[in-house]
Design an enzyme around this catalytic site. Structure first.
Site, PDB file in Angstrom:
ATOM      1  CG  ASP A  94      -0.138   0.056   2.566  1.00 48.34           C
ATOM      2  OD1 ASP A  94       0.696  -0.693   2.830  1.00 48.34           O
ATOM      3  OD2 ASP A  94      -0.513   1.193   3.007  1.00 48.34           O
ATOM      4  CG  ASP A 125       7.163   4.330   1.870  1.00 51.41           C
ATOM      5  OD1 ASP A 125       7.203   3.089   2.242  1.00 51.41           O
ATOM      6  OD2 ASP A 125       6.570   5.066   2.575  1.00 51.41           O
ATOM      7  CD  GLU A 156       4.019   1.184   6.888  1.00 51.94           C
ATOM      8  OE1 GLU A 156       4.712   1.790   7.740  1.00 51.94           O
ATOM      9  OE2 GLU A 156       3.543   2.063   6.057  1.00 51.94           O
TER      10      GLU A 156
END
Length: 449
Positions: A94, A125, A156
């Site tokens: 995510d 990321d 997350e």
């Protein structure tokens, strides 16, 4: 350099074309795990793609597992030969929302090669780390010399704790001898770095009330207590003139013993405007990784446009206190609350809502896995490894440490400062994916518990 290392380096280099294709596909998925902002299909498509990719890379037991917050974790594994250790590779699929689309200089959801970097939301990321894992496994598989487990988290960035609760409920599924958390990065491009510490956090929401309702500033301004002014004065008590965080009773003079972050580099990485001072009376590393830091995340105040000549009767503020290892969140929260109540002006009403507490974390510093990874990273990059802290928090690391106390936990990844994670124009340097994939491949072929 041995022939084996040379051969493996060549394999990883040859896989970089596929890595770019993988990352382009991953970036195209709008996998923001918040249905209020993006359709859940984006996360579902990403999870399935990740599962299929790790299956194709040689892992044999692959599935999507629903976690208590509704997100799906991709879990894949392949047992190693008898007597060999098992390594868990962590990542998350995510991403943060794009924030201001207009601030992006390249398309948000299209991987774009520009000035030697690859741009797009999640490029670093954490989809760049997913690709790093895939590239390493492809380079050494499908007959792996040790046991491999992979978990790709699906929420997350939202901090809703789905995987944390899942791990506690079914600890055997991810039990391993070593855990590689690939959601960090190097001190700078080309500088192999272990993230050694993570700060914990205390989040609180303050409400200050002084009047029953808004009053005309011309008729009542002066003696009438202004809630907004009270909040400003209260918040100002949390920093001294040099910008140090000052909370009564909370230690704020710790020193960082690892790598030092040059102030000029930090100014550039943080985008500090010319002529504006950095805060605090310690080094950048001290202030980032060793000391508490208070940030005002938001305030409820009238907008300038449309504001009226009125004294505000109430206002709210959301505060985030980052705390270093060695400081207990509950103790820090108690000290923050005591400080705020002691410094609220004019006997204004003050309500404090504790929103969240998070423990600091210290990663493994020694052991066979750490030694093997340190050697692998130094070989890949051709220079000694260093260490740094990280100002952010990864609560899952504490869950891993509590659930698997015998496992060595190491934090690495491709997210160096120029990646601008969580901000517009996120990017990754492809050389970081290549070097970290080689380091991981070398580690997986050399580590023995």
């Amino acid at each position: 350099m041995t022939d084996d290392v040379t051969a493996l380096r060549g394999k990883v280099s040859g896989l970089m074309g596929q890595a770019k294709k993988d990352l382009a596909q991953l970036v195209s998925f709008k996998s923001v795990a918040d249905p209020r902002q993006f359709p859940p299909e984006g996360c579902e498509q990403t999870a399935q793609w990740v599962a299929d990719a790790f299956a194709a890379a040689g892992l044999t037991e692959v599935g999507l597992h629903e976690t208590p917050d509704g997100s799906k974790a991709v879990i894949a594994s392949k047992p190693g030969p008898p007597g060999t250790p098992t390594v868990l590779l962590y990542c998350h699929y995510d991403v943060q929302p794009p924030l201001d689309d207009a601030a992006w200089k390249t398309p948000v959801w299209t991987l774009t090669d520009k000035d030697g970097r690859w741009y797009g939301r999640g490029a670093a990321d954490c989809k760049g780390n997913i690709v790093t894992h895939l590239t390493a496994l492809r380079a050494i598989g499908p007959d792996f010399p040790i046991g491999i487990k992979v978990v790709a988290e699906g929420s997350e960035e939202q901090g809703t704790g789905g995987l944390e609760k899942f791990v506690v409920a079914d600890p055997e599924l991810l039990r391993s001898d070593a855990i590689v958390v690939a959601d960090c990065g190097n001190f700078a491009v080309g500088v192999p770095t272990f993230t050694q510490t993570l700060r914990g956090m205390v989040n609180v929401v303050l409400t200050v009330k002084t009047l029953e309702g808004p009053m005309h500033s011309g008729m009542f301004g002066g003696p009438a207590p202004d809630a907004l002014a009270a909040m400003i004065q209260l918040l100002s008590s949390l920093r001294d003139a040099e910008g140090n965080t000052t909370i009564d009773g909370l230690t704020g003079d710790q020193k960082w013993a690892g790598a030092q972050y040059p102030s000029a580099d930090f100014r550039s990485d943080a985008g500090v405007l010319d002529g504006v001072d950095l805060l605090g009376d310690g080094t950048v590393s001290d202030l980032l990784w060793a000391r508490p830091a208070l940030t005002v995340l938001g305030m409820d105040v009238p907008a300038v446009v449309g504001s009226s000549a009125a004294i505000q009767p109430s206002t709210r503020a959301r505060l985030n206190l980052r705390i270093p290892p060695g400081t207990e969140p509950k103790q820090a929260c108690d000290l923050l609350e005591k400080h705020l109540r002691a410094h609220v002006p004019w006997n204004a009403e003050l309500d404090i809502e504790v929103e969240a507490l998070g423990e600091p974390f210290v990663a493994s510093t020694q052991g066979p896995a750490r030694s093997a990874m340190e050697k692998a990273m130094a070989t890949s990059y051709g220079r000694d490894v260093t260490t740094e802290g990280q100002g952010g928090s990864i609560p899952l690391c504490n869950v891993f440490a509590d659930t698997y106390p015998e496992a060595e936990i190491m934090l690495i990844g491709v997210e160096e400062p120029k990646c601008l994670i969580h901000a517009p124009n996120e990017s990754v340097d492809p050389s970081e994916i290549e070097h970290m994939a080689l380091a991981e491949a070398l580690f997986l072929t050399s580590y023995r518990a």
